[in-house]
Write an enzyme that holds these catalytic residues in place. Sequence first.
Site, PDB file in Angstrom:
ATOM      1  CB  ALA A 196      -0.930   0.001   1.216  1.00 40.01           C
ATOM      2  CG  MET A 197       1.982   5.290  -2.015  1.00 42.74           C
ATOM      3  SD  MET A 197       3.627   5.248  -1.258  1.00 42.74           S
ATOM      4  CE  MET A 197       3.853   6.988  -0.891  1.00 42.74           C
ATOM      5  CD  GLU A 198       3.706   6.458   2.845  1.00 42.35           C
ATOM      6  OE1 GLU A 198       4.850   6.908   2.999  1.00 42.35           O
ATOM      7  OE2 GLU A 198       3.477   5.297   2.440  1.00 42.35           O
ATOM      8  CG  ASN A 199      -0.230   8.020  -2.563  1.00 41.53           C
ATOM      9  OD1 ASN A 199       0.925   8.123  -2.906  1.00 41.53           O
ATOM     10  ND2 ASN A 199      -0.975   6.960  -2.846  1.00 41.53           N
ATOM     11  CD  GLU A 236       0.589   2.130   3.846  1.00 40.71           C
ATOM     12  OE1 GLU A 236       1.111   3.242   3.635  1.00 40.71           O
ATOM     13  OE2 GLU A 236       1.254   1.074   3.844  1.00 40.71           O
ATOM     14  CD  GLU A 277       7.677   3.158   5.103  1.00 39.46           C
ATOM     15  OE1 GLU A 277       6.928   2.500   5.850  1.00 39.46           O
ATOM     16  OE2 GLU A 277       7.253   3.802   4.127  1.00 39.46           O
TER      17      GLU A 277
END
Length: 875
Positions: free
Chosen positions: A271-274, A307, A329
């Site tokens: 996943a990506m925390e944009n 995230e 992280e």
Amino acid sequence: MKDAQPRTIYLKDYRQPDYWIDRTRLDVALYETHAIVEATLDVRLNDSQHDANKHLPALVLDGVDLELEELCLNGSVVEADGYELVPQGLSVPAPGAAFELKTRCRIEPQNNTSLEGLYKSNGMFCTQCEAEGFRKITYYLDRPDVMSVFDCRISADKSLYPVLLSNGNEQTRGDEPEGRHWVEWHDPFPKPAYLFALVAGDLQHVSDRFVTQSGREVTLQLFTEPRNIHKCDHAIDSLKRAMRWDEEVYGREYDLDIFMIVAVDHFNMGAMENKGLNIFNSSCVLASADTATDSSFQRIEAIVAHEYFHNWSGNRVTCRDWFQLSLKEGFTVFRDAEFSADMNSRSVKRIEDVSLLRTAQFAEDAGPMSHPVRPESYMEISNFYTLTIYEKGAEVVRMIHRLLGRDRFRKGSDLYFERHDGEAATVENFVAAMEEAGDIDLNQFRRWYQQAGTPELNVTDEFDSSQGLYTLQVTQSCRATPGQSEKLPLHIPLAVGLINAEGDDLLPEGTRMLELVEQTQSFSFEGLSAKPVPSLLRGFSAPIKLHYDYSDQQLAFLMANDSDGFNRWDACQQLCVRVLQRMVSAYLAEQPMQVDAVLTEAFGELLGSPVEDPAALDAMLALPSEAYLAEISSEVEVEANHAAREALANHLATVFAVRFSELYQGCQAKGPYQASAKDIATRSLKNAALGYIARSADQGIELAREQYDQADNMTDRFRALATLVHSERNGSVELADSYLDKFYNHFKNDPQVIELWLSVQASCQREGALERVQKLMEHEAFDADNPNKLRSLIGVFCSQNTTGFHNPAGYAFLADQVIALDARNPQIASRLVTPLTRYRKYPALRQQQMRSQLERIFAQQLSPDLYEVVSKSLK
């Protein structure tokens, strides 16, 4: 040898950029064959680096695979001779200390198989910009210390892409000619380009709301393809729990009006925390009782929380450069681990995390890609999204938490967020805040960020009965790693308990935290009437290997009596490892493999006691994995490890057959499926018992068949299927094949479930494993461009199917896949190659066979990602 090697980037060479970008306005027009990206940047000279009255440096922007159609400075078009297209970017003479730069670029997301930048996944446009994907969207200062306020206008065909999303809050929307429409988004919080996100597709969503501690209402939305809309509730509930937990534990409140999650099938990461628009791998966010296992439910809860927690530890305070990656992280993994521990079983969560660390991160520490938590250099940053950065980084934060205690750690995190909100920070900034708030000297502790490798502690003890004095002597060491031959002593928190013959803790506080700062140090305990049994490294208080000469009887004693749940499990693991190592020696000497009576008796006591904690008992019944046996071996004997582990499991299954049957019956569900911590633990223990029953009697195969047919949830159904697939009893192969067909026909339209179907077959160690995997690669369910399918089939086979993979054909198979994949998706190729890079752990013949395949890979024209991993492995 390659003609042009990728460039090595060093932490010592960091310098601030020549220019800042205060505001970024994007206009992204999406079409079926291409996209047009207009970027308008408000650029300002970095006056801390340059004097505006002197010669201004050129503005050099990053850019990859872009077709520049137009460039303007301060509203005027610049002809081609007024700028320079340089390798991997664009150089523009600066017209002043502050100016507006506008570019129009053409890109082809439909042909972007790297899954970096803007690409298309199952008819949906989406982005992945961390670490350096934004430069595939437009020319930019694509580095984390350049933080800008973003506005984004997206336009597309309304019938094909009715949903257009980006970071922040929606501002306005409208229609265009020819059936197109547009939406404008504004994110008021400055962010680096790696946090930019865009999604366009035919999506449905579920909505909810969350009221923050200050009374603000936040809209929560999870977008997915219509066929998956029923799988969203668990993720939304997890998100709300995470938001409340972050307020209560860290005082962090969400800051936008809306928080969105989008599920994507093709995604390199989890996943990506944009900022405000998290993009998730579908497997990490979608769940229903019919399609997801209990472990998936727990994994989704943890990843959603991770995230979300990034909103502060990563977004509001980001990292200055990619060498500081663990700043966000490692800290956030620690936060999500604590959240999961609070939501479920704390001791079992600790066991799971340490198992991963010992098996995989310790192996990474001992391998060719070994690096510190804060690396000194890299060729390709994508290769450093590693267990060292994430898991060991989290352990380093955990040690700070142990040294400071909960209250002082909270003060430190408050100070860190307050001091660096809206900034790009460093590891040093984080440690300094903890040091100041905690009133503690962490100067020596900083070496944890600087030194690679797994430290080892050798512990001896003495007892002076005349004085009642018990002494522990501890010596620390760390083996040489690439680029670091000498290691300095670390500051190590060592949690210790002392237990008397009756099984009681002797220390008044139960557990005492010792602080090791010298290479050799002694710790004394007074007033004891007899020599105690030491319980060392309670809760795994530091990411180290500990050596103490326990007897088998002492380990069995700790297994039964230690008040620390983690150490009870660890004693069980250590005792099993000792027995397995003796069995391996017997196998290699062609002698009968025998199980020591002390282990059988210890398991008898364990299984004979009332089940007070199903999760803890389930964890203790899981034997050390073959991967862990390989990691702790000086030379890996693949067949011997497998044979010994199978023999031990079969022995326990036979001796305790009645008790396993009782456990299985006693753990049957008494109501409808729930993904609660209690129910998950009970189901897991039931299925562990089923696995043992299937080893000792044909009755187990029949139970597995019945469980599959009657299951009302994926956990029971899949564990029954796995039991059938992995069984080697007479007739089980044909039965397993029929149930694999049954499973596939029922779930073939659900990609996440089919990933389970692929993985259970890839891990099956029956004869003909490689041929089964090759056949599955030709199956309609397999997609060689989908990272999840690659990981489920090829990744599982090469990393978990030890006897199937470890032969010349298996090595050649992996090399073939890596070579073919490198041209399409270098990130996945560089990760899949890992099993071959561990060749030095194996006997001479296997070493030569594995190395020769690495050399064959190296002879190709490689991406920087794969070149770095293979070249370092061959040194």
